[in-house]
Write a protein that holds these residues in place. Structure first.
Motif, PDB file in Angstrom:
ATOM      1  N   PRO A 172      -4.113  38.693  13.535  1.00 28.78           N
ATOM      2  CA  PRO A 172      -5.037  39.818  13.663  1.00 28.78           C
ATOM      3  C   PRO A 172      -5.167  40.369  15.083  1.00 28.78           C
ATOM      4  CG  PRO A 172      -6.247  37.774  13.347  1.00 28.78           C
ATOM      5  CD  PRO A 172      -4.796  37.449  13.190  1.00 28.78           C
ATOM      6  N   GLY A 173      -4.609  39.697  16.077  1.00 29.93           N
ATOM      7  CA  GLY A 173      -4.682  40.196  17.445  1.00 29.93           C
ATOM      8  C   GLY A 173      -5.731  39.505  18.280  1.00 29.93           C
ATOM      9  N   GLU A 174      -6.694  38.895  17.654  1.00 29.04           N
ATOM     10  CA  GLU A 174      -7.742  38.159  18.347  1.00 29.04           C
ATOM     11  C   GLU A 174      -8.000  36.865  17.597  1.00 29.04           C
ATOM     12  OE1 GLU A 174     -11.258  40.515  18.618  1.00 29.04           O
ATOM     13  OE2 GLU A 174     -10.290  42.114  19.707  1.00 29.04           O
ATOM     14  N   GLY A 175      -8.567  35.935  18.306  1.00 27.73           N
ATOM     15  CA  GLY A 175      -8.953  34.694  17.661  1.00 27.73           C
ATOM     16  C   GLY A 175      -7.912  33.602  17.808  1.00 27.73           C
ATOM     17  N   PRO A 176      -8.307  32.405  17.415  1.00 29.75           N
ATOM     18  CA  PRO A 176      -7.465  31.240  17.634  1.00 29.75           C
ATOM     19  C   PRO A 176      -6.466  30.936  16.515  1.00 29.75           C
ATOM     20  CG  PRO A 176      -9.584  30.548  16.799  1.00 29.75           C
ATOM     21  CD  PRO A 176      -9.654  32.046  16.956  1.00 29.75           C
ATOM     22  N   LYS A 177      -6.442  31.761  15.463  1.00 28.19           N
ATOM     23  CA  LYS A 177      -5.575  31.443  14.318  1.00 28.19           C
ATOM     24  C   LYS A 177      -4.662  32.596  13.964  1.00 28.19           C
ATOM     25  CE  LYS A 177      -8.278  27.932  12.162  1.00 28.19           C
ATOM     26  NZ  LYS A 177      -7.576  26.730  11.849  1.00 28.19           N
ATOM     27  N   MET A 178      -3.538  32.213  13.371  1.00 31.98           N
ATOM     28  CA  MET A 178      -2.639  33.161  12.730  1.00 31.98           C
ATOM     29  C   MET A 178      -2.275  32.545  11.381  1.00 31.98           C
ATOM     30  SD  MET A 178       0.534  32.779  15.288  1.00 31.98           S
ATOM     31  CE  MET A 178       1.149  31.184  15.746  1.00 31.98           C
ATOM     32  N   TYR A 179      -1.721  33.343  10.504  1.00 36.65           N
ATOM     33  CA  TYR A 179      -1.530  32.902   9.127  1.00 36.65           C
ATOM     34  C   TYR A 179      -0.127  33.240   8.643  1.00 36.65           C
ATOM     35  CZ  TYR A 179      -6.539  32.794   9.621  1.00 36.65           C
ATOM     36  OH  TYR A 179      -7.806  32.533  10.086  1.00 36.65           O
ATOM     37  N   ILE A 235       1.155  31.600  -4.722  1.00 33.61           N
ATOM     38  CA  ILE A 235       0.873  32.035  -3.359  1.00 33.61           C
ATOM     39  C   ILE A 235       0.262  30.886  -2.570  1.00 33.61           C
ATOM     40  CG2 ILE A 235      -1.409  32.977  -3.928  1.00 33.61           C
ATOM     41  CD1 ILE A 235      -0.785  35.135  -1.745  1.00 33.61           C
ATOM     42  N   ALA A 236       0.616  30.838  -1.300  1.00 34.51           N
ATOM     43  CA  ALA A 236       0.052  29.847  -0.376  1.00 34.51           C
ATOM     44  C   ALA A 236      -0.148  30.520   0.970  1.00 34.51           C
ATOM     45  CB  ALA A 236       0.980  28.645  -0.236  1.00 34.51           C
ATOM     46  N   VAL A 237      -1.161  30.074   1.689  1.00 31.16           N
ATOM     47  CA  VAL A 237      -1.442  30.576   3.034  1.00 31.16           C
ATOM     48  C   VAL A 237      -1.513  29.368   3.961  1.00 31.16           C
ATOM     49  CG1 VAL A 237      -3.052  31.854   4.503  1.00 31.16           C
ATOM     50  CG2 VAL A 237      -2.746  32.527   2.101  1.00 31.16           C
ATOM     51  N   ILE A 238      -0.746  29.427   5.045  1.00 30.28           N
ATOM     52  CA  ILE A 238      -0.735  28.363   6.045  1.00 30.28           C
ATOM     53  C   ILE A 238      -1.508  28.864   7.257  1.00 30.28           C
ATOM     54  CG2 ILE A 238       0.698  26.838   7.447  1.00 30.28           C
ATOM     55  CD1 ILE A 238       3.042  27.644   5.489  1.00 30.28           C
ATOM     56  N   ALA A 239      -2.577  28.169   7.616  1.00 28.11           N
ATOM     57  CA  ALA A 239      -3.368  28.518   8.802  1.00 28.11           C
ATOM     58  C   ALA A 239      -2.804  27.765   9.997  1.00 28.11           C
ATOM     59  CB  ALA A 239      -4.831  28.167   8.584  1.00 28.11           C
ATOM     60  N   LEU A 240      -2.410  28.503  11.025  1.00 25.49           N
ATOM     61  CA  LEU A 240      -1.838  27.904  12.221  1.00 25.49           C
ATOM     62  C   LEU A 240      -2.694  28.228  13.439  1.00 25.49           C
ATOM     63  CD1 LEU A 240       1.846  29.070  11.668  1.00 25.49           C
ATOM     64  CD2 LEU A 240       0.993  26.746  11.416  1.00 25.49           C
ATOM     65  N   PRO A 241      -2.865  27.271  14.338  1.00 26.94           N
ATOM     66  CA  PRO A 241      -3.534  27.602  15.594  1.00 26.94           C
ATOM     67  C   PRO A 241      -2.596  28.448  16.449  1.00 26.94           C
ATOM     68  CG  PRO A 241      -2.782  25.339  15.642  1.00 26.94           C
ATOM     69  CD  PRO A 241      -2.484  25.867  14.259  1.00 26.94           C
ATOM     70  N   LYS A 242      -3.142  29.457  17.099  1.00 26.89           N
ATOM     71  CA  LYS A 242      -2.323  30.273  18.000  1.00 26.89           C
ATOM     72  C   LYS A 242      -2.213  29.527  19.316  1.00 26.89           C
ATOM     73  CE  LYS A 242      -1.824  34.714  20.248  1.00 26.89           C
ATOM     74  NZ  LYS A 242      -1.762  34.193  21.612  1.00 26.89           N
ATOM     75  N   GLU A 243      -0.992  29.208  19.686  1.00 23.52           N
ATOM     76  CA  GLU A 243      -0.754  28.507  20.942  1.00 23.52           C
ATOM     77  C   GLU A 243      -1.158  29.416  22.101  1.00 23.52           C
ATOM     78  OE1 GLU A 243       0.521  25.330  21.008  1.00 23.52           O
ATOM     79  OE2 GLU A 243       0.564  25.317  18.830  1.00 23.52           O
ATOM     80  N   GLY A 244      -1.746  28.841  23.140  1.00 23.92           N
ATOM     81  CA  GLY A 244      -2.256  29.610  24.261  1.00 23.92           C
ATOM     82  C   GLY A 244      -1.236  30.472  24.972  1.00 23.92           C
ATOM     83  N   ASP A 245       0.003  29.979  25.115  1.00 27.66           N
ATOM     84  CA  ASP A 245       1.019  30.727  25.846  1.00 27.66           C
ATOM     85  C   ASP A 245       1.901  31.587  24.940  1.00 27.66           C
ATOM     86  OD1 ASP A 245       2.212  28.571  24.627  1.00 27.66           O
ATOM     87  OD2 ASP A 245       3.555  28.122  26.294  1.00 27.66           O
TER      88      ASP A 245
END
Length: 129
Positions: free
Chosen positions: A37-44, A107-117
Motif C-alpha cells: 500500500p505504500g505505507e506501513g510495515p506489511k506487504m501482501y 485463494i490465500a494471502v501471505i502477510a509479509l513484513p516490509k524489510e526496512g531497506d
C-alpha cells in the motif's frame, strides 16, 4: 506425478508485482501478486490456496524494477512461515481420487513484513470487496 523444478532453474518472467513462490528446498510452487500500500510495515502476496496449502516454509522471490524499460530487475528473497498465510473462511477442501486436494475458494494471502531497506514503490491498484 508432475516433475518438480527448482526455482533457480526457472526463467523468471519480469512482470510488475509478480512474485514466485518456492518451498523450503527451492522447489517452485507457483506465483502470486504483490500488494504494497505504500505505507506501513506489511506487504501482501495474493496467490492460490493450492500453491501454499502444504508448505511449512515459503520463499518469496520478488522482482524489483531497476530499469523496467530495459527489462532490468533485481530479485529480493523473503521467507514466510505457514502461520503467515490466511485462507478464505469460505474455503472447504475435498480430497480427489488420487489424493490431491481441491479448494472450494482457492485463494490465500501471505502477510509479509516490509524489510526496512527494501525500496518498493506502492502498488498502483486498489484492493476492495
Amino acid at each position: 506425478m508432475a516433475e518438480l523444478t527448482p526455482i533457480d532453474q526457472l526463467k523468471l518472467q519480469t512482470r510488475p508485482y509478480c512474485v514466485h513462490i518456492a518451498d523450503e528446498i527451492g522447489v517452485s510452487l507457483g506465483s502470486g501478486l504483490l500488494y504494497y500500500p505504500g505505507e506501513g510495515p506489511k506487504m501482501y502476496v495474493f496467490t492460490c490456496a493450492h500453491v501454499v496449502w502444504q508448505a511449512k516454509l515459503l520463499t518469496i522471490h520478488i522482482l524489483l524494477p531497476e530499469n523496467p524499460d530495459q527489462d532490468e530487475y533485481r530479485t529480493c528473497q523473503l521467507t514466510a512461515f505457514a502461520d503467515q498465510v490466511r485462507y478464505s473462511p469460505l474455503d472447504q477442501t475435498e480430497q480427489g481420487p488420487s489424493g490431491e486436494t481441491f479448494h472450494s475458494h482457492d485463494i490465500a494471502v501471505i502477510a509479509l513484513p516490509k524489510e526496512g531497506d527494501l525500496r518498493l514503490p506502492p502498488t498502483e491498484y486498489f484492493v476492495a470487496e
